[in-house]
Enzyme design. Structure first.
Site, PDB file in Angstrom:
ATOM      1  N   ASP A  67      35.420  11.448  37.261  1.00 29.58           N
ATOM      2  CA  ASP A  67      36.657  11.468  38.035  1.00 29.58           C
ATOM      3  C   ASP A  67      37.566  12.645  37.705  1.00 29.58           C
ATOM      4  O   ASP A  67      37.349  13.365  36.726  1.00 29.58           O
ATOM      5  CB  ASP A  67      37.422  10.141  37.858  1.00 29.58           C
ATOM      6  CG  ASP A  67      37.383   9.640  36.416  1.00 29.58           C
ATOM      7  OD1 ASP A  67      37.236  10.465  35.500  1.00 29.58           O
ATOM      8  OD2 ASP A  67      37.504   8.416  36.200  1.00 29.58           O
ATOM      9  N   ASN A 136      41.782  -3.134  32.769  1.00 25.65           N
ATOM     10  CA  ASN A 136      41.675  -3.982  33.964  1.00 25.65           C
ATOM     11  C   ASN A 136      40.245  -4.008  34.512  1.00 25.65           C
ATOM     12  O   ASN A 136      40.012  -4.493  35.603  1.00 25.65           O
ATOM     13  CB  ASN A 136      42.648  -3.496  35.047  1.00 25.65           C
ATOM     14  CG  ASN A 136      42.366  -2.054  35.463  1.00 25.65           C
ATOM     15  OD1 ASN A 136      41.424  -1.426  34.997  1.00 25.65           O
ATOM     16  ND2 ASN A 136      43.198  -1.523  36.359  1.00 25.65           N
TER      17      ASN A 136
END
Ligand code: PGA
Length: 252
Positions: A67, A136
């Site tokens: 990313d 998360n």
């Protein structure tokens, strides 16, 4: 899925670096999927050390990163392109033209995502994908949600991710809100996945990843569907698994 449990961050890093180095020795022209963040730093330090000792040769390897932040140029000190040069690429003999990372400065989202997917496809997919894991459950920057994109995509980062990453920026306002990330197809398409985790703050999410429902609210839970996942983690990161699902630790 196999879990390798190490006492601390240093030995976790060495164990993960060993797996990467075995991959390079077995297939010198392999495609490595690489990650940024705090977790892989020790792994990269170890790989550099072995390269400097003459034990590793990256000259035929390619690397695709997961990313990049939108809006940060490759020479911005906060960009992941910069991170990779600083923490790995400049210290080993990988050819710069064989290292790939999304272009955070391409404003044409569709164009950038298909360009990056094209690169992964032309390389023949990833042989070994190194992953960290977000608190998360994000992998790459694929954040929890009602659906998970297959291809490379442009995501809006969650508040939690922005908070977690603010330690690398002087002010929370400076953390970019958007990022390009390899999608689940690229990640799950890797022949082997190496997930590295360290510290107690990752313990609950590691447990939910491997002993919970497979759900888009926990993107990392998709890894249960991959046939060749190796988790290398330290005791602290495995503490909840050890307590609630110890059977996972003894699986070969
Ligand atoms: P960390 O990040 O290695 O800095 O904990 C992991 C991630 O968010 O994927």
């Amino acid at each position: 899925m196999r879990i390798i449990c190490e006492p601390d961050y240093e030995s976790m890093s060495r164990a993960a670096a060993n797996i990467i180095s075995a991959q390079i020795i077995l297939k010198p022209d392999c495609v490595l999927g690489l990650a940024t963040g705090g977790t892989p730093l020790g792994i990269y330090r170890q790989l550099i050390e072995w390269y400097k000792k003459g034990d590793l040769d990256f000259s035929e390897c390619s690397a695709v990163n997961l990313d990049e932040y939108c809006g940060l140029a490759a020479d911005d000190a906060q960009s992941y392109a910069y991170f990779m040069r600083e923490n790995l690429f400049e210290h080993i003999n990988i050819a710069p033209e064989k290292t790939f990372i999304p272009n955070g400065m391409n404003p044409d989202t569709e164009n950038e995502c298909s360009r990056y997917d094209g690169i992964i496809e032309r390389l023949g997919g990833v042989d070994l994908q190194l992953l960290g894991i977000g608190h998360n459950g994000h992998i790459g920057f694929n954040e929890p949600g009602s659906s998970l994109p297959g291809g490379t995509n442009c995501v809006t980062l969650t508040k939690r991710t922005i908070e977690a990453n603010r330690r690398f920026f002087s002010r929370v306002e400076d953390v970019p809100q958007k990022a390009y990330t390899m999608g689940l197809k690229g990640i799950m398409g890797a022949k082997r996945i190496l997930l590295a985790a360290s510290g107690e703050s990752k313990a609950e999410i590691l447990y939910r990843t491997f002993d919970g429902l497979i759900e888009t609210d926990v993107p990392s839970s998709m890894l249960q569907l991959h046939g060749d996942v190796i988790v290398v983690a330290d005791e602290a990161a495995l503490s909840v698994i050890r307590k609630k699902a110890p059977g996972l630790l003894s699986r070969g």
